[in-house]
Design an enzyme around this catalytic site. Structure first.
Site, mmCIF file in Angstrom:
data_model
loop_
_atom_site.group_PDB
_atom_site.id
_atom_site.type_symbol
_atom_site.label_atom_id
_atom_site.label_comp_id
_atom_site.label_asym_id
_atom_site.label_seq_id
_atom_site.Cartn_x
_atom_site.Cartn_y
_atom_site.Cartn_z
ATOM 1 N N ARG A 1 0.852 -1.194 0.000
ATOM 2 C CA ARG A 1 0.000 0.000 0.000
ATOM 3 C C ARG A 1 0.889 1.245 0.000
ATOM 4 O O ARG A 1 1.524 1.551 1.009
ATOM 5 C CB ARG A 1 -0.904 0.033 1.230
ATOM 6 C CG ARG A 1 -1.983 -1.034 1.306
ATOM 7 C CD ARG A 1 -2.904 -0.702 2.479
ATOM 8 N NE ARG A 1 -3.936 -1.698 2.684
ATOM 9 C CZ ARG A 1 -3.924 -2.601 3.660
ATOM 10 N NH1 ARG A 1 -2.908 -2.638 4.506
ATOM 11 N NH2 ARG A 1 -4.918 -3.454 3.787
ATOM 12 N N ASP B 1 -2.329 0.633 7.238
ATOM 13 C CA ASP B 1 -3.590 1.298 6.887
ATOM 14 C C ASP B 1 -4.273 1.889 8.115
ATOM 15 O O ASP B 1 -5.487 2.114 8.105
ATOM 16 C CB ASP B 1 -4.541 0.321 6.181
ATOM 17 C CG ASP B 1 -4.925 -0.857 7.063
ATOM 18 O OD1 ASP B 1 -4.242 -1.084 8.087
ATOM 19 O OD2 ASP B 1 -5.907 -1.552 6.734
ATOM 20 N N ASP C 1 -3.767 -13.554 14.543
ATOM 21 C CA ASP C 1 -4.572 -12.815 15.518
ATOM 22 C C ASP C 1 -5.604 -13.712 16.196
ATOM 23 O O ASP C 1 -5.815 -13.623 17.412
ATOM 24 C CB ASP C 1 -5.236 -11.592 14.871
ATOM 25 C CG ASP C 1 -5.925 -11.899 13.558
ATOM 26 O OD1 ASP C 1 -5.783 -13.031 13.043
ATOM 27 O OD2 ASP C 1 -6.625 -11.014 13.026
#
Length: 445
Positions: free
Chosen positions: A115, A211, A289
């Site tokens: 990104r 992000d 996670d």
């Protein structure tokens, strides 16, 4: 104390004086005249000689007595001098200057891939960062995306740019081919955290994705909670994220509120080097996670999370293909009011105090049916509790009230001891199990 010392010296002086004179008298009585040996027969038979000998001894004794009187005078003078001396107090001890420990250096580890919008993340971090020395920024890049690499390089020495060297594909089970991105993310996290803790040897780190946008008090929040994390073994992370942090579900007037949660939130989280040493040897190949949320890793420990999130995500593009972002993430409110957390007493977050006060508050609140909460009945009650009794009732009530209804190993998002607390139509609501709750059921998934 001085009187006792003086009396002791006088007594010992007198004893020595008498003993010395007795010995001298005996010595002089038996000592021959200087220059000639005594004649026993002469002394026995000559009265004149005996008289002379006695006179001689008396003269010698007189001389010695004069010497003793001088010695006694010296002792007396010494005692008088001792009595006249004014005792002086010992000099006061110098006060110890408290040593303030140097503040910890906590790097911000930015996980980047492809990104180029990482600029938005880095711009906010650099804008709000109070100290480059205390909060160095390390950007770890995977994927080999050149445009992203150039964007990171444009910040020069303001950030440290490291690159994950293994860009190879990962062999995955056939039914996991569409999840290869999750495998690469787990590999990248392991490498990047290893660099921070083993290569750079930092004591802690805050992990953010490329992000995420941070709040003005992002650094202040972690600076204040770091000592709490180090001191309380019942904590294992501090997160900037509230999973139920939509604008209508938080108290905007209380940005300073913090909570304990059994759910691992991620999305801007602080961990210690000791935790990484525990996790690294068993780090998963994918879905790191959710792996963190399993009881084997959590081990009954909690995280700190805020009432109002200190991060927000702007990245719709990702391995989840934007679905979770569109449904939930984009609605999370980012705090804009700076809170001076380092000036607040955060001891209420320690487990013993928190459990006592939080449970008393929750179970002291009046119980209200979910339908009446939804229609805002009984507003005069203020803070209320909605009780669920099982997995199905939890999910039904959570959906009805607009909170996240998914469970990970039985733990609800933002939950603590099974309790999810949030704002609903302007009042505090606790979605809670019965007071007899005994723990999470990992089968609730």
């Amino acid at each position: 104390m001085l009187k006792k010392q003086s009396a002791g010296l006088v007594l010992w002086g007198a004893i020595l004086f008498v003993a010395w004179n007795a010995l001298l008298l005996l010595f002089f009585w038996t000592r021959p005249a200087p220059g000639r040996p005594p004649s026993v027969s002469a002394l026995d038979g000559d009265p004149a000689s005996l008289t002379r000998e006695v006179i001689r001894l008396a003269q010698d004794a007189e001389v010695e007595l004069e010497r003793q009187r001088g010695l006694l005078q010296q002792i007396g003078d010494a005692l008088s001098s001792q009595r006249g001396r004014v005792p002086t107090a010992a000099p006061p001890a110098q006060p110890r200057v408290p040593v303030t420990p140097a503040p910890a250096v906590i790097p911000i580890l930015v996980i980047a891939c492809d990104r180029s919008t990482v600029r938005r993340c880095l711009d906010k971090l650099l804008h709000y960062r109070p100290s480059a020395e205390l909060f160095p920024i390390i950007v770890s890049q995977d994927c080999g995306h050149e445009e992203t690499a150039q964007a990171i390089a444009s910040y020069g020495s303001a950030v440290t740019h490291i690159r994950q060297p293994d860009l190879s594909s990962i062999a995955v089970p056939p039914d996991h081919r569409k999840f290869q991105g999750y495998y690469k993310i787990a590999r990248h996290y392991r490498w990047a955290l290893g660099q921070v803790f083993r290569q750079f040897r930092f004591p802690a780190a805050v992990v953010v994705e490329d992000d995420l946008e941070v709040a003005p008090d992002f650094f202040e929040y972690f600076r204040a909670t770091y000592p709490l994390l180090k001191a309380d073994p019942s904590l294992w992370c501090v997160s900037a994220w509230n999973d139920n942090g939509k604008e209508q579900m938080v108290d905007a007037s209380r940005p300073e509120l913090l909570y304990r949660t059994d759910f691992f939130p991620g999305l801007g989280w602080l961990l210690l080097a000791e935790l990484w040493a525990e996790l690294e040897p068993k780090w998963p190949k994918a879905f790191w996670d959710d792996w963190m949320r399993r009881p084997e890793q959590r081990q009954g420990r909690a995280c700190i999370r805020p009432e109002i999130s200190r991060t927000m995500t702007f990245g719709r593009k990702g391995v989840s293909h934007g679905q979770f972002f569109d449904q939930h993430l984009k609605f999370i409110k980012l705090n804009q009011q700076f809170v001076h957390f380092t000036q607040l007493d955060l001891s209420y977050l320690q487990r013993e105090a928190y459990d006592r006060d939080f449970l008393a508050r929750v179970y002291g609140a009046p119980q209200l049916q979910v339908e009446k909460v939804r229609t805002n009945d009984r507003k005069e009650l203020g803070e209320v509790r909605v009780q669920y009794t099982g997995r199905d009732s939890f999910k039904a009530f959570a959906k009805a009230l607009g909170v996240m209804d998914d469970l990970k190993s039985g733990v609800p998002r933002a939950g603590y001891r099974g309790i999810v607390t949030f704002q609903f139509r302007g009042r505090r609501v606790h979605l809670a199990p019965p007071l007899t709750w005994e723990g999470y059921d990992p089968s609730w998934n």
